[in-house]
Design a protein around this motif. Structure first.
Motif, short mmCIF file in Angstrom:
data_model
loop_
_atom_site.label_atom_id
_atom_site.label_comp_id
_atom_site.label_asym_id
_atom_site.label_seq_id
_atom_site.Cartn_x
_atom_site.Cartn_y
_atom_site.Cartn_z
N ARG A 1 0.81 -1.21 0.00
CA ARG A 1 0.00 0.00 0.00
C ARG A 1 0.85 1.26 0.00
O ARG A 1 0.50 2.27 -0.61
CB ARG A 1 -0.92 0.00 1.23
CG ARG A 1 -1.94 1.12 1.25
CD ARG A 1 -2.64 1.19 2.59
NE ARG A 1 -3.33 -0.06 2.92
CZ ARG A 1 -3.79 -0.35 4.12
NH1 ARG A 1 -3.61 0.48 5.13
NH2 ARG A 1 -4.42 -1.49 4.33
N GLY B 1 -1.42 9.54 -9.08
CA GLY B 1 -2.44 9.39 -8.05
C GLY B 1 -3.43 8.29 -8.39
O GLY B 1 -3.83 7.51 -7.53
N THR C 1 -1.66 4.74 -8.13
CA THR C 1 -1.44 4.35 -6.74
C THR C 1 -2.75 4.03 -6.04
O THR C 1 -2.86 3.06 -5.29
CB THR C 1 -0.70 5.48 -5.99
OG1 THR C 1 0.55 5.73 -6.64
CG2 THR C 1 -0.44 5.09 -4.54
N SER C 2 -3.77 4.84 -6.28
CA SER C 2 -5.03 4.66 -5.58
C SER C 2 -5.87 3.53 -6.16
O SER C 2 -6.89 3.16 -5.58
CB SER C 2 -5.84 5.96 -5.59
OG SER C 2 -6.09 6.40 -6.91
N LEU D 1 -6.33 1.06 -3.63
CA LEU D 1 -7.30 1.40 -2.59
C LEU D 1 -8.74 1.19 -3.05
O LEU D 1 -9.57 0.70 -2.28
CB LEU D 1 -7.09 2.85 -2.16
CG LEU D 1 -5.73 3.17 -1.54
CD1 LEU D 1 -5.62 4.67 -1.26
CD2 LEU D 1 -5.51 2.37 -0.27
N ALA E 1 -4.30 7.93 2.73
CA ALA E 1 -3.96 8.63 1.48
C ALA E 1 -2.65 9.40 1.61
O ALA E 1 -1.83 9.43 0.69
CB ALA E 1 -5.09 9.57 1.08
N THR F 1 0.53 6.84 2.38
CA THR F 1 0.88 5.92 1.31
C THR F 1 1.23 6.61 -0.01
O THR F 1 1.65 5.93 -0.95
CB THR F 1 -0.26 4.92 1.05
OG1 THR F 1 -1.45 5.64 0.72
CG2 THR F 1 -0.51 4.08 2.29
N ALA G 1 -9.90 7.12 0.83
CA ALA G 1 -8.46 7.19 0.56
C ALA G 1 -8.20 7.30 -0.93
O ALA G 1 -7.35 8.09 -1.37
CB ALA G 1 -7.76 5.96 1.14
N PHE G 2 -8.92 6.52 -1.73
CA PHE G 2 -8.81 6.61 -3.18
C PHE G 2 -9.16 8.00 -3.67
O PHE G 2 -8.43 8.60 -4.47
CB PHE G 2 -9.72 5.58 -3.84
CG PHE G 2 -10.01 5.84 -5.30
CD1 PHE G 2 -9.09 5.50 -6.27
CD2 PHE G 2 -11.19 6.45 -5.69
CE1 PHE G 2 -9.34 5.76 -7.61
CE2 PHE G 2 -11.45 6.71 -7.02
CZ PHE G 2 -10.52 6.37 -7.99
N GLN H 1 -6.43 10.56 -2.71
CA GLN H 1 -5.20 10.40 -3.49
C GLN H 1 -5.38 10.91 -4.91
O GLN H 1 -4.53 11.64 -5.44
CB GLN H 1 -4.75 8.94 -3.50
CG GLN H 1 -4.07 8.50 -2.22
CD GLN H 1 -3.36 7.18 -2.35
OE1 GLN H 1 -3.59 6.42 -3.30
NE2 GLN H 1 -2.49 6.87 -1.41
N TYR H 2 -6.47 10.54 -5.54
CA TYR H 2 -6.71 10.95 -6.92
C TYR H 2 -6.99 12.44 -7.02
O TYR H 2 -6.45 13.14 -7.88
CB TYR H 2 -7.87 10.14 -7.50
CG TYR H 2 -8.20 10.52 -8.93
CD1 TYR H 2 -7.32 10.21 -9.96
CD2 TYR H 2 -9.38 11.19 -9.25
CE1 TYR H 2 -7.61 10.56 -11.27
CE2 TYR H 2 -9.68 11.54 -10.55
CZ TYR H 2 -8.80 11.23 -11.55
OH TYR H 2 -9.08 11.59 -12.85
#
Length: 416
Positions: free
Chosen positions: A22, A44, A47-48, A51, A225, A228, A349-350, A353-354
């Motif tokens: 993660r 972003g 990576t997400s 999530l 977020a 990670t 979290a997704f 991050q995005y």
């Protein structure tokens, strides 16, 4: 029958691997940008993807855990994670890496919740908060491994062999679950599929969930977020750290994240012995979590080490609601209740991050090739407003929560 310590240690190891996967992108982000040619938005999103797959898998896994138990579910899902890690090791474009991250996210979606299910089945009720903290805190050590140790390994062999090695280690962990973890007897007669789905509907129809969940979602989701992905770029662009200092900052955060979960669980365990409920402890710790975000949002770099340390250490205090929910709904429905709440954490979290990457791309890059510090302020401040609103919503329903808990749990400790 294996000891409780051995069983919880096994689930802590599974979550340890999940945390490494993660959080590792926070360190290798510059490598992905240079090797694959990613912009901030795509970084972003890539990576997400872990999530969002993690979150989308929570409810099905909760149903499976209540029906088949943590041993079989976790062993099977880790095979999916190993496949994703193998694909990430050989991927050469953003789409392939995004799919690989999604497979990893789905594969590890049950890592923590299976551990919490094991705690529910093997640890006495008043000590389940501490049991959950042992599983989660042990796993949070993965944050530490994903900092300087990974930085050294990336420098030696590159990021691709690391993911290949993690795939092998994940398959090994799958086999260990089958060898070490026992099958627990069902707390009642086997439930039919329609009964399992009915139990899930009952969870989401309960106003208790909707009073607690938003606060847990937004605080834990924001914490994940940041730790990670965006903590690393923040250290570089706002605090002015070089790559070595960024790795050190992430190491400090990781240490705080691991130790903080243990400390939160210990505080809750001691507080319950003195008649102070889990939700009161959670509320206090999350108030601290919100306060330390203020200097981070304002960019006061003098306070950076202390603020981020406390941010990392208190951001997962929302898990203290999980044993409360398990007691409220009972062992037979505990996983559906906990994964139902957990779903929102990873969705948030997704989204953070995005969205943070999208906001950053609205600003011109700095002369050094980094991101504009004001972009971080805008992103973080928006989430802070949501956190405050969720805390007010939770606090306004405390009397209702206490009344519901007393009605369902009778004299059990932990109402509020």
């Amino acid at each position: 029958m294996k000891s409780t310590a051995t069983i919880l240690g096994m689930f802590a190891f599974g979550y340890f691997l999940a945390v490494i996967f993660r959080s590792v992108n926070a360190l290798i982000a510059p490598n992905l940008v240079s090797d694959i040619g990613l912009d901030a938005t795509m970084l972003g999103l890539l990576t997400s993807a872990l999530l969002i797959a993690h979150g989308a898998s929570q409810i099905p896994i909760g149903v499976a855990l209540d029906r088949y138990g943590p041993r079989r579910v976790q062993a099977a899902m880790l095979c999916c994670a190993a496949l994703g890690s193998s694909l990430f090791a050989v991927g050469t474009d953003a789409l392939t890496l995004t799919i690989a991250r999604a497979l990893i996210g789905a594969g590890f979606a049950g890592a923590l919740m299976s551990g919490f299910k094991a705690v529910t089945m093997s640890v006495p009720g008043p000590r389940q908060a501490l049991g959950n903290a042992i599983v989660m805190g042990g796993g949070q050590i993965g944050y530490i491994i994903a900092t300087w140790p990974t930085e050294v390994m990336v420098g030696m062999v590159g990021w691709r062999p690391i993911f290949a090695g993690l795939a092998v280690l994940t398959l090994f962990a799958s086999a260990l679950y089958l060898l070490i973890v026992p099958e627990w007897p069902s707390p009642g007669p086997p439930q039919k599929k329609r009964d399992l789905l009915a139990g899930l509907r009952n969870v989401f129809a309960d106003p208790v969930v909707w009073r607690i969940a938003p606060l847990v979602w937004v605080t834990a989701g924001f914490n994940i977020a940041m730790l990670t992905l965006w903590a690393g770029p923040w250290f570089r662009d706002v605090a002015g750290y070089d790559r070595g200092a960024v790795a050190t900052g992430l190491l400090i955060n990781a240490t705080a994240a691991a130790g903080g979960v243990f400390i939160c669980g210990w505080i809750a365990d001691r507080a319950q012995r003195r008649g102070i409920g889990l939700l009161s402890v959670m509320q206090t710790l999350l108030l601290v979590f919100l306060v330390v975000q203020i200097p981070i949002i304002l960019g006061h770099t003098v306070l950076t080490p202390v603020a981020w340390f406390i941010f990392a250490g208190t951001g997962q205090a929302g898990i203290l609601s999980y044993p409360w929910l398990a007691a409220h709904f009972g062992k037979g429905t505990s996983s559906r209740a906990q994964t139902g709440v957990n779903t929102g954490i990873f969705v948030l979290a997704f989204a953070v991050q995005y969205a943070a990457g999208a906001v950053i791309d609205l600003f011109d890059p700095t002369p050094g090739g980094g991101y504009e510090p004001v972009a971080y302020q805008v992103s973080f401040a928006c989430v802070f407003v949501l956190e405050v609103a969720a805390l007010v919503w939770f606090m306004s329903g405390r009397k209702m929560l206490e009344a519901r808990y007393q009605k369902r749990a009778g004299s059990q400790t932990g109402a509020g």
